[in-house]
Structure formats: C-alpha cells, structure tokens
Enzyme design. Sequence first.
Site, PDB file in Angstrom:
ATOM      1  N   ARG A  23       0.489  -1.035  -0.269  1.00  0.00           N
ATOM      2  CA  ARG A  23      -0.246  -0.137  -0.092  1.00  0.00           C
ATOM      3  C   ARG A  23       1.006   1.045  -0.252  1.00  0.00           C
ATOM      4  NH1 ARG A  23      -3.788  -2.888  -1.432  1.00  0.00           N
ATOM      5  NH2 ARG A  23      -5.380  -3.191  -0.812  1.00  0.00           N
ATOM      6  N   GLU A  49      -1.783   8.356  -3.767  1.00  0.00           N
ATOM      7  CA  GLU A  49      -2.232   7.466  -4.681  1.00  0.00           C
ATOM      8  C   GLU A  49      -3.655   7.736  -4.677  1.00  0.00           C
ATOM      9  OE1 GLU A  49      -1.631   3.516  -4.716  1.00  0.00           O
ATOM     10  OE2 GLU A  49      -3.629   2.996  -5.289  1.00  0.00           O
ATOM     11  N   HIS A  66      -1.405   0.679  -8.991  1.00  0.00           N
ATOM     12  CA  HIS A  66      -1.705  -0.650  -8.438  1.00  0.00           C
ATOM     13  C   HIS A  66      -2.448  -1.540  -9.147  1.00  0.00           C
ATOM     14  CE1 HIS A  66      -4.291  -0.567  -4.919  1.00  0.00           C
ATOM     15  NE2 HIS A  66      -3.745  -1.988  -5.098  1.00  0.00           N
TER      16      HIS A  66
END
Length: 344
Positions: free
Chosen positions: A203, A228, A245
């Site tokens: 993450r 993000e 991602h």
Amino acid sequence: MKLVVDENIPGVDALFGGYFDEIVRLNGRTMSAEALANCDALVVRSVTAVDRKLLSGHLPKFVGTCTIGTDHLDIPFLTQSAVPWSSAPGCNADSVADYVMAALAALEQPLRGQTAAVVGCGNVGSRVALRLQSLGATVVAVDPNLTHAVVPLTSLSEALQIADICCFHTPLVRDGRYPSVGLLNEANIQLLKKGAVIVNAGRGPVIRDAALFAREDIRWVLDVWDAEPAVSQASIARAEIATPHIAGYANEAKLRGTWMIFNAWAALNDIPTVGWEQVAGAKLARPTESKAWQDQIAASYDIWRDDGIFRTALRGAPEENAVTFDGLRKHYPGRNEFSRFDWE
Ligand SMILES: NC(=O)c1ccc[n+]([C@@H]2O[C@H](COP(=O)([O-])OP(=O)(O)OC[C@H]3O[C@@H](n4cnc5c(N)ncnc54)[C@H](O)[C@@H]3O)[C@@H](O)[C@H]2O)c1
Ligand SMILES: O=C(O)[C@H](O)[C@H](O)COP(=O)(O)O
C-alpha cells in the site's frame, strides 16, 4: 434480490447472475449511500470506503470485497451492525509475486549471491520470499506479527542494512502495535546500501513520498503510491518502474477474487459453492522455449508495457493524474499469471 457491485469486477454475471433480479454496476470511487437503497448484497474493490457514511441509509445483508486488502472496510462498524462481510485473502498473491519477479528481471537485477528482504511475510510476501530464494538469493523477512516464517525473520533496521533488494508487502495498518504507515521514511532510508532496489506493491503510504527524494541512488519499483491516485510527476520520475496499482491485476487474480466472494456469499445463503476448475480457463501454451527465468518471465509479462502506458498517460498535475490513474486501472489490458502457462 438486488446486488450493487463495483463496475470493475469481472465474472459477476456468470457467478451471481442466476441469483439476483437486479445487478447495479457503479463506479467504486463515487458509490453513494443513496445508490445502496434496498440492496441485499454489496460487492466492492479497494477504492470504496464501506463505512458508517456509505451504509447510513441501508444495511445490506452481505458486504464482500474482491481484494486482499481490507483497509477500506470499517470492520468494527460492520461487526457492530451485524453485517456479514468477507474479503478474498490470497486471491491475487501470485499475481503480485509475478509482478515483483517481472520487475527484477526487467531491471536485470542479479539474484544469486544477493540479499533480499521481504517486509510483510503473509500470502504475498512468503511467495515472493520463496521465489527469490529458489533463484539463489539469501532472503530474510520482517514481520513483527510472526514468530516464524518461510525465511528467517529479522528487524526492519537490520533488513534495511543488509538488503540489496527490499520488497514491501504489508497491509496498510494505521494504528495498533505495529502500524505500517511510513515504515520506510526519509530517516531510515539512510540505512540502505548504495543502489538497493526497493519494490512497493503493498500500500502506498507504507513508504512516505519524502523517502523517494532522500536518496538519489535507490532504484524504485512503485506500483502503489503515497498520494494514490493523485500521484505527482516528481514521484513518478523517481521510479525506474512505475505502474498504477496493477500488481494484482492478472486476469486470473481478479476472477479469483470474484469467485471467492461469490462462494462466501453462497455459503452464507445455503447456495451451492462453485469449484475454481469451473471458473478458471484451460492452461495456455508456454510463451517461450527458453529455460532462463528472465526470458520466461519477460515472455509471460512485459512489465515495460505497463510502465510505458503509465508514464505516457500521467503527465498532469496530481488532481488530473488521479482521474487518469483510475482510468488506467479500469481499462487495464490484462495479463496472465505465470502459473496459467503450461510449463511442463
Ligand atoms: N499492489 C497490489 O495490486 C496489491 C495486491 C494484493 C495485495 N496488496 C496489498 O498487499 C498487502 C499484503 O497482502 P497479503 O496477501 O500478503 O496479506 P497477508 O495478510 O497475507 O500478509 C500481510 C503480512 O504483513 C504483516 N504485517 C502487518 N503489519 C506489518 C508491519 N507493520 N510490519 C511488517 N509486517 C507487517 C502481517 O503480519 C502479515 O503477515 C495487502 O494487505 C494489500 O494491501 C497489494
Ligand atoms: O488489496 C488488493 O487485493 C489489491 O491491492 C487489489 O489489486 C486492489 O485492486 P482494486 O480493488 O483497487 O481494484
């Protein structure tokens, strides 16, 4: 019965279609409480915050996320509201491990005789650790929740000092005993060896953006980003391999997520579950006769394709990039897991 589902989830009709009169597909990032009126089941991906606000008008009888990560679910609220929920642990772990190996092959990073550290040694991290070990690297893991792992455990500071390659595969943990936010930051990045390769496919906020600018020599592979989806040009420019991602976005991985959530919902409703062999396609012909792992990986997944699409598309300010970032994920051209190919 009514199912509300993120529009980016494959296989919904084939699995859920026979059981719901109405299937409403919505943009996961903008899903609203009003849209959930009278829904029996809600199935999301990682971009939908399933919390008190989203469920303020109506509580579904089931919430499923076709993802490994659960940081977007307010689990205490779901538990307290007696809403059964399920995630899809491991659904895309092979896809992420494939991504890591593809990145290292693309960087022409040697493995034999090198030391690799895997931070977060769960479903993804343990697969990455075993693959690196099988190709001759000495591998250690950092995972304060484990007393043993597939490779020897060590502390983060020790790992950073000895690693030539350091791969981050932790969930996003904001509080508790072992928070993962900012695990790598502008201070402890100074511990790394010169020219070390860092991969973040966990993450984004686990590695602070400031760390990207604290050392010039580090080689970054970034699939997830601190800010993000509003990624800055400066951050992209620091990464040698940059992707939106999509480490977990192999075709099989996304479908496996839907299949796992269908089975969780089916089991809850006394509906027959479905075997993976009924969903998975047949093996594909091996894409190369070469025996070299770098060739086999490159022939299975060209990570430069994804890096190129990302760099070409994300050329704006962070707010503009945020929209493009989501668009690239929605229209991801796909790829197959390495294990889908018939290597025999
Ligand atoms: N980039 C992608 O497309 C993608 C795909 C899948 C998963 N992910 C992310 O990767 C994460 C890991 O996936 P997984 O399937 O291996 O999950 P997992 O739950 O199987 O394993 C996570 C491991 O991280 C460890 N961990 C937790 N906090 C830690 C900390 N502070 N320091 C070190 N280790 C810590 C846990 O103990 C656990 O062993 C997911 O939670 C998700 O956020 C990203
Ligand atoms: O947590 C996961 O499983 C992964 O990060 C997954 O790839 C997220 O994909 P998304 O739900 O954002 O489409």
